[in-house]
Write an enzyme that holds these catalytic residues in place. Sequence first.
Site, PDB file in Angstrom:
ATOM      1  N   TRP A 165       0.885  -1.182   0.004  1.00  0.00           N
ATOM      2  CA  TRP A 165       0.035   0.036   0.100  1.00  0.00           C
ATOM      3  C   TRP A 165       0.902   1.244   0.027  1.00  0.00           C
ATOM      4  CZ3 TRP A 165      -4.708  -0.920   3.822  1.00  0.00           C
ATOM      5  CH2 TRP A 165      -5.516  -1.725   3.218  1.00  0.00           C
ATOM      6  N   LYS A 166       2.105   1.087   0.405  1.00  0.00           N
ATOM      7  CA  LYS A 166       3.019   2.465   0.309  1.00  0.00           C
ATOM      8  C   LYS A 166       2.456   3.395   1.330  1.00  0.00           C
ATOM      9  CE  LYS A 166       4.028   1.515  -4.374  1.00  0.00           C
ATOM     10  NZ  LYS A 166       4.907   1.940  -5.600  1.00  0.00           N
ATOM     11  N   GLY A 183       1.570  -2.527  -6.238  1.00  0.00           N
ATOM     12  CA  GLY A 183       1.424  -1.159  -5.551  1.00  0.00           C
ATOM     13  C   GLY A 183      -0.184  -0.760  -5.980  1.00  0.00           C
ATOM     14  N   GLY A 184      -0.178   0.134  -6.869  1.00  0.00           N
ATOM     15  CA  GLY A 184      -1.385   0.876  -7.230  1.00  0.00           C
ATOM     16  C   GLY A 184      -2.430  -0.104  -7.168  1.00  0.00           C
ATOM     17  N   GLY A 241       5.071   1.807 -10.275  1.00  0.00           N
ATOM     18  CA  GLY A 241       4.398   3.016 -10.490  1.00  0.00           C
ATOM     19  C   GLY A 241       4.352   3.779 -11.712  1.00  0.00           C
TER      20      GLY A 241
HETATM   21  C1  PEP Z   1       5.258  -1.870  -5.721  1.00  0.00           C
HETATM   22  O1  PEP Z   1       5.044  -0.881  -5.083  1.00  0.00           O
HETATM   23  O2  PEP Z   1       5.867  -2.739  -5.342  1.00  0.00           O
HETATM   24  C2  PEP Z   1       4.682  -1.835  -7.094  1.00  0.00           C
HETATM   25  C3  PEP Z   1       5.270  -2.851  -7.812  1.00  0.00           C
HETATM   26  O3  PEP Z   1       4.182  -0.533  -7.550  1.00  0.00           O
HETATM   27  P1  PEP Z   1       3.133  -0.573  -8.718  1.00  0.00           P
HETATM   28  O4  PEP Z   1       2.415  -1.953  -8.555  1.00  0.00           O
HETATM   29  O5  PEP Z   1       2.210   0.775  -8.565  1.00  0.00           O
HETATM   30  O6  PEP Z   1       3.974  -0.529  -9.907  1.00  0.00           O
END
Ligand code: PEP
Length: 252
Positions: free
Chosen positions: A10-11, A234-235, A173
């Site tokens: 989730w960051k 992530g997203g 990201g």
């Molecule tokens: C992550 O935060 O590990 C990631 C892969 O982000 P995203 O999926 O948004 O690229």
Amino acid sequence: MRKTVIAGNWKMNMTPAKTAEFIKALAPIVAGKDKCDIVLCVPAIDIPAAVEAAKGTNIKIGAENVHFKASGAYTGEISAEMLTEAGVEYVVIGHSERRQYFGETDKTVNLRTLAALNAGLKAIVCVGETLEERELGYTETLLKYQTKMALTNVTAEQMKNVIVAYEPVWAIGTGVTATAEQADEGNGYVRAAIAEAFGADVAEATTVQYGGSMNDKNAAELLAKTNVDGGLIGGASLKTDAFTAIVDAANA
Ligand code: PEP
């Protein structure tokens, strides 16, 4: 057989209240989808809400970082014992954002990995090359180096609790996903490094995830690759629909 693990990262998103709401909405949708482990790695402040909301479900909770010391004068840091006592089972270590913005090095990634494993946590160790490193032709060398450095002094037994996430920095990201072939190749380099360090059996048994703009549209193709044993997301892990679709792709 390697376990497929779909893990959200989730960051710095979601408050405790939103965390509870999100997990309560997600839990019934992913119930019984047991061909993969489902993990949400959440900000430290959200951990109690996440653990409470995930009780009795097949969603496991992870943290986004852990300090390598057991206790002491490390303002702002969180120890492995604090995490386990709070009900955390997984922890992301060495994410490229930590390497880029918070001075994380291969050495500290290794120390954090050891601290996590010694406390009984499952470590999701991130490795990945920048675009410049890829264009210079260093991808294999770098992935093998980062993997071996991160796993220095880890025992073959502890490798049962290690997941390595191949996350090309240029794909995190950015909306730019590695092709399924690039993901498979990168994960293959990671697996080869594990084989060199621990032997073929350990390498075959270790879950190696891909991460970098994985979403509901590309997950099936990425997860179909031999070396891709799940995703670090992530997203798309912040949206119930997209995350569920990725879990579904892993359960197909
Ligand atoms: C992550 O935060 O590990 C990631 C892969 O982000 P995203 O999926 O948004 O690229």
